[in-house]
Design a protein around this motif. Structure first.
Motif, PDB file in Angstrom:
ATOM      1  N   GLU A  73      33.382  13.377 -20.857  1.00 38.61           N
ATOM      2  CA  GLU A  73      32.275  14.275 -21.222  1.00 38.61           C
ATOM      3  C   GLU A  73      32.776  15.690 -21.441  1.00 38.61           C
ATOM      4  OE1 GLU A  73      32.215  16.605 -17.595  1.00 38.61           O
ATOM      5  OE2 GLU A  73      32.936  14.608 -18.009  1.00 38.61           O
ATOM      6  N   GLN A 157      33.801   5.767 -14.216  1.00 39.63           N
ATOM      7  CA  GLN A 157      32.675   5.314 -15.024  1.00 39.63           C
ATOM      8  C   GLN A 157      32.517   6.232 -16.232  1.00 39.63           C
ATOM      9  OE1 GLN A 157      29.264   3.691 -12.522  1.00 39.63           O
ATOM     10  NE2 GLN A 157      30.250   5.170 -11.163  1.00 39.63           N
ATOM     11  N   GLU A 158      31.965   5.690 -17.295  1.00 39.05           N
ATOM     12  CA  GLU A 158      31.857   6.465 -18.536  1.00 39.05           C
ATOM     13  C   GLU A 158      30.828   7.580 -18.443  1.00 39.05           C
ATOM     14  OE1 GLU A 158      32.341   4.679 -22.159  1.00 39.05           O
ATOM     15  OE2 GLU A 158      33.860   3.311 -21.415  1.00 39.05           O
ATOM     16  N   GLU A 159      29.753   7.367 -17.686  1.00 44.57           N
ATOM     17  CA  GLU A 159      28.696   8.373 -17.568  1.00 44.57           C
ATOM     18  C   GLU A 159      29.012   9.360 -16.450  1.00 44.57           C
ATOM     19  OE1 GLU A 159      25.857   8.876 -19.415  1.00 44.57           O
ATOM     20  OE2 GLU A 159      26.739   7.391 -20.771  1.00 44.57           O
ATOM     21  N   GLY A 161      27.222  11.483 -14.943  1.00 47.62           N
ATOM     22  CA  GLY A 161      26.198  11.572 -13.905  1.00 47.62           C
ATOM     23  C   GLY A 161      26.313  10.512 -12.830  1.00 47.62           C
ATOM     24  N   THR A 162      27.118   9.484 -13.073  1.00 49.93           N
ATOM     25  CA  THR A 162      27.262   8.412 -12.087  1.00 49.93           C
ATOM     26  C   THR A 162      28.505   8.570 -11.217  1.00 49.93           C
ATOM     27  OG1 THR A 162      28.438   7.007 -13.668  1.00 49.93           O
ATOM     28  CG2 THR A 162      26.052   6.758 -13.565  1.00 49.93           C
TER      29      THR A 162
END
Length: 179
Positions: A73, A157-159, A161-162
């Motif tokens: 990100e 993880q790709e996100e 926020g996780t």
């Protein structure tokens, strides 16, 4: 485990104790210095940034860091948070677990990027032993391998926020290191 635990405690200090928080931004294996007892010191703060303050959740900056360790990100948006370091820690932890370098052009194309290679393996516990450093020759607790890979997978993880908080990673590693 001592190296991984020391690394997370260093990041925890930078993120949670330093005021304002410090985002390391170039967390990678070569910036971890060890003494003869494997006590860890983080080095090279040349790309570090003071973290967001007040009601801001990120620092907007030109993307810098080392290829392979940089959080997706941050690479896409230039929005840097303390959680960007969590992703980078996940990469280093995966290097420790596997004994591989993050980018290794000497490997076959499907294995040249460690994270890309590992992502599908994270989904199948039966393949976890494929990710253990072969130089260990199977001399490790299988439950410990599963738990270590679960921690790495959470950080990668790709996100964004996780991703876990660094304090949660510290706690998980302390639990894992217990005899």
């Amino acid at each position: 485990m001592k190296i991984a635990g020391g690394a997370t405690k260093g990041l925890e200090y930078l993120h949670d104790t330093a005021n304002p928080p410090v985002i390391y931004r170039d967390f990678k294996a070569s910036n971890i210095l060890l003494d003869e007892e494997f006590n860890l010191k983080l080095s090279d703060f040349g790309l570090a940034k003071l973290g967001p303050t007040g009601d801001k959740s990120y620092v907007s900056t030109r993307v810098m860091g080392t290829y392979g360790y940089c959080a997706p990100e941050y690479a896409l948006t230039g929005q840097l948070t303390t959680r960007s370091d969590i992703y980078s820690f996940g990469v280093v932890f995966l290097e420790i677990i596997t004994g591989w370098r993050v980018i290794d052009n000497a490997r076959q194309p499907s294995e040249q990027n460690l994270v890309t290679w590992a992502q599908p393996l994270f989904r199948d516990r039966r393949k976890f032993t494929l990710m253990a450093d072969p130089s260990l020759e199977g001399n490790y607790p299988i439950k410990g391998l599963y738990q270590a890979l679960a921690i790495a997978a959470m950080c990668l993880q790709e996100e964004a926020g996780t991703w876990p908080l660094i304090s949660d990673v510290v706690t998980a590693l302390e639990y894992l290191a217990m005899p």
